[in-house]
Motif scaffolding. Structure first.
Motif, PDB file in Angstrom:
ATOM      1  N   VAL A  16     -44.216  31.681-110.025  1.00 12.37           N
ATOM      2  CA  VAL A  16     -44.271  30.795-111.177  1.00 12.37           C
ATOM      3  C   VAL A  16     -44.720  29.438-110.678  1.00 12.37           C
ATOM      4  N   ARG A  17     -45.772  28.898-111.281  1.00  8.43           N
ATOM      5  CA  ARG A  17     -46.281  27.596-110.874  1.00  8.43           C
ATOM      6  C   ARG A  17     -45.360  26.517-111.419  1.00  8.43           C
ATOM      7  N   THR A  18     -44.899  25.643-110.566  1.00 10.74           N
ATOM      8  CA  THR A  18     -44.042  24.553-111.005  1.00 10.74           C
ATOM      9  C   THR A  18     -44.861  23.281-111.125  1.00 10.74           C
ATOM     10  N   VAL A  19     -44.352  22.353-111.908  1.00  8.17           N
ATOM     11  CA  VAL A  19     -45.041  21.083-112.065  1.00  8.17           C
ATOM     12  C   VAL A  19     -44.925  20.319-110.761  1.00  8.17           C
ATOM     13  N   GLU A  20     -46.055  19.950-110.197  1.00  2.88           N
ATOM     14  CA  GLU A  20     -46.074  19.282-108.909  1.00  2.88           C
ATOM     15  C   GLU A  20     -46.146  17.771-109.033  1.00  2.88           C
ATOM     16  N   ASN A  21     -46.917  17.262-109.980  1.00  2.00           N
ATOM     17  CA  ASN A  21     -47.205  15.840-110.013  1.00  2.00           C
ATOM     18  C   ASN A  21     -46.298  15.026-110.921  1.00  2.00           C
ATOM     19  N   LYS A  43     -48.283  10.670-107.906  1.00  2.28           N
ATOM     20  CA  LYS A  43     -49.502   9.914-107.634  1.00  2.28           C
ATOM     21  C   LYS A  43     -49.831   9.016-108.820  1.00  2.28           C
ATOM     22  N   ARG A  44     -50.654   8.031-108.566  1.00  2.00           N
ATOM     23  CA  ARG A  44     -51.142   7.168-109.651  1.00  2.00           C
ATOM     24  C   ARG A  44     -52.173   7.963-110.440  1.00  2.00           C
ATOM     25  N   SER A  45     -51.957   8.077-111.737  1.00  2.00           N
ATOM     26  CA  SER A  45     -52.898   8.851-112.556  1.00  2.00           C
ATOM     27  C   SER A  45     -52.736   8.498-114.026  1.00  2.00           C
ATOM     28  N   ARG A  46     -53.753   8.778-114.792  1.00  2.00           N
ATOM     29  CA  ARG A  46     -53.725   8.587-116.241  1.00  2.00           C
ATOM     30  C   ARG A  46     -53.051   9.810-116.846  1.00  2.00           C
ATOM     31  N   VAL A  47     -52.018   9.591-117.653  1.00  2.00           N
ATOM     32  CA  VAL A  47     -51.329  10.687-118.324  1.00  2.00           C
ATOM     33  C   VAL A  47     -51.424  10.472-119.830  1.00  2.00           C
ATOM     34  N   ALA A  68     -47.350   5.942-108.902  1.00  2.00           N
ATOM     35  CA  ALA A  68     -46.573   6.845-108.053  1.00  2.00           C
ATOM     36  C   ALA A  68     -45.131   6.379-108.070  1.00  2.00           C
ATOM     37  N   GLY A  69     -44.197   7.286-108.315  1.00  2.00           N
ATOM     38  CA  GLY A  69     -42.784   6.937-108.388  1.00  2.00           C
ATOM     39  C   GLY A  69     -42.264   7.029-109.804  1.00  2.00           C
ATOM     40  N   ILE A  70     -41.235   6.229-110.106  1.00  2.78           N
ATOM     41  CA  ILE A  70     -40.580   6.250-111.408  1.00  2.78           C
ATOM     42  C   ILE A  70     -41.380   5.422-112.417  1.00  2.78           C
ATOM     43  N   ASN A  71     -41.580   5.967-113.598  1.00  2.00           N
ATOM     44  CA  ASN A  71     -42.288   5.300-114.687  1.00  2.00           C
ATOM     45  C   ASN A  71     -41.403   5.311-115.917  1.00  2.00           C
ATOM     46  N   ALA A  72     -41.535   4.261-116.737  1.00  2.00           N
ATOM     47  CA  ALA A  72     -40.791   4.193-117.998  1.00  2.00           C
ATOM     48  C   ALA A  72     -41.671   3.517-119.034  1.00  2.00           C
ATOM     49  N   THR A  73     -41.627   4.030-120.240  1.00  2.00           N
ATOM     50  CA  THR A  73     -42.355   3.421-121.345  1.00  2.00           C
ATOM     51  C   THR A  73     -41.536   3.578-122.620  1.00  2.00           C
ATOM     52  N   VAL A  74     -41.765   2.695-123.551  1.00  2.00           N
ATOM     53  CA  VAL A  74     -41.077   2.742-124.837  1.00  2.00           C
ATOM     54  C   VAL A  74     -42.106   3.097-125.907  1.00  2.00           C
ATOM     55  N   LEU A  75     -41.798   4.130-126.677  1.00  5.23           N
ATOM     56  CA  LEU A  75     -42.690   4.576-127.741  1.00  5.23           C
ATOM     57  C   LEU A  75     -42.131   4.140-129.087  1.00  5.23           C
ATOM     58  N   ASN A  76     -43.004   3.712-129.981  1.00  2.00           N
ATOM     59  CA  ASN A  76     -42.605   3.329-131.331  1.00  2.00           C
ATOM     60  C   ASN A  76     -42.473   4.597-132.171  1.00  2.00           C
ATOM     61  N   ILE A  77     -41.254   4.862-132.640  1.00  3.31           N
ATOM     62  CA  ILE A  77     -41.011   6.047-133.471  1.00  3.31           C
ATOM     63  C   ILE A  77     -40.526   5.642-134.857  1.00  3.31           C
ATOM     64  N   GLY A  78     -40.763   4.386-135.227  1.00  2.66           N
ATOM     65  CA  GLY A  78     -40.298   3.870-136.506  1.00  2.66           C
ATOM     66  C   GLY A  78     -40.841   4.625-137.708  1.00  2.66           C
ATOM     67  N   GLY A  79     -42.044   5.168-137.603  1.00  2.00           N
ATOM     68  CA  GLY A  79     -42.656   5.870-138.722  1.00  2.00           C
ATOM     69  C   GLY A  79     -42.280   7.335-138.830  1.00  2.00           C
ATOM     70  N   LEU A  80     -41.473   7.837-137.899  1.00  3.24           N
ATOM     71  CA  LEU A  80     -41.109   9.263-137.911  1.00  3.24           C
ATOM     72  C   LEU A  80     -39.880   9.505-138.779  1.00  3.24           C
ATOM     73  N   GLN A  81     -39.860  10.649-139.453  1.00  2.00           N
ATOM     74  CA  GLN A  81     -38.705  11.080-140.229  1.00  2.00           C
ATOM     75  C   GLN A  81     -37.609  11.558-139.289  1.00  2.00           C
ATOM     76  N   ASP A  91     -50.629  15.596-117.383  1.00  2.00           N
ATOM     77  CA  ASP A  91     -51.333  15.020-116.248  1.00  2.00           C
ATOM     78  C   ASP A  91     -52.394  16.036-115.821  1.00  2.00           C
ATOM     79  N   GLY A  92     -53.608  15.901-116.346  1.00  2.00           N
ATOM     80  CA  GLY A  92     -54.642  16.901-116.050  1.00  2.00           C
ATOM     81  C   GLY A  92     -54.272  18.223-116.675  1.00  2.00           C
ATOM     82  N   THR A  93     -54.029  19.232-115.847  1.00  2.00           N
ATOM     83  CA  THR A  93     -53.683  20.557-116.353  1.00  2.00           C
ATOM     84  C   THR A  93     -52.180  20.812-116.326  1.00  2.00           C
ATOM     85  N   GLU A  94     -51.404  19.880-115.790  1.00  2.00           N
ATOM     86  CA  GLU A  94     -49.958  20.052-115.717  1.00  2.00           C
ATOM     87  C   GLU A  94     -49.283  19.300-116.852  1.00  2.00           C
TER      88      GLU A  94
END
Length: 103
Positions: A16-21, A43-47, A68-81, A91-94
């Motif tokens: 079973v292929r596991t998520v590597e990146n 790694k540094r990459s566009r996701v 590369a490392g820990i990333n955090a972002t805040v998404l606006n979910i105000g319009g969601l029910q 990330d690419g194919t993963e």
């Protein structure tokens, strides 16, 4: 017990292929309008970060430059029910995903 059915060894997965990146670490609602998403990247990459409803319909899509490392972002979910949603990081194919409930 599988009379008349032949299986070749290649018919069954041997690994079973596991998520590597990327790896999702936390998804939580900070407020009625904000969803905190934390993940690690090798790694540094566009996701791409997407939010989909339970039927699979994409309701939000964001491009994010992960370091590369820990990333955090805040998404606006105000319009969601109020409902159950799926956050997916691609990330690419993963990809990795986590459910959350909009309160």
């Amino acid at each position: 017990f599988f009379k008349g059915i032949a299986f070749a060894p290649s018919d069954f997965p041997t690994a079973v292929r596991t998520v590597e990146n990327i790896r999702m670490s936390k998804v939580y609602q900070r407020s009625a309008n904000e969803l905190q998403v934390e993940f690690s990247s090798k790694k540094r990459s566009r996701v791409t970060i997407t939010i989909s409803d339970i039927s699979g319909k994409q309701v939000s899509n964001l491009s994010y430059l992960a370091e590369a490392g820990i990333n955090a972002t805040v998404l606006n979910i105000g319009g969601l029910q109020k409902a159950v949603y799926l956050v997916t990081i691609i990330d690419g194919t993963e990809k990795t995903a986590s459910k959350f409930v909009k309160q």
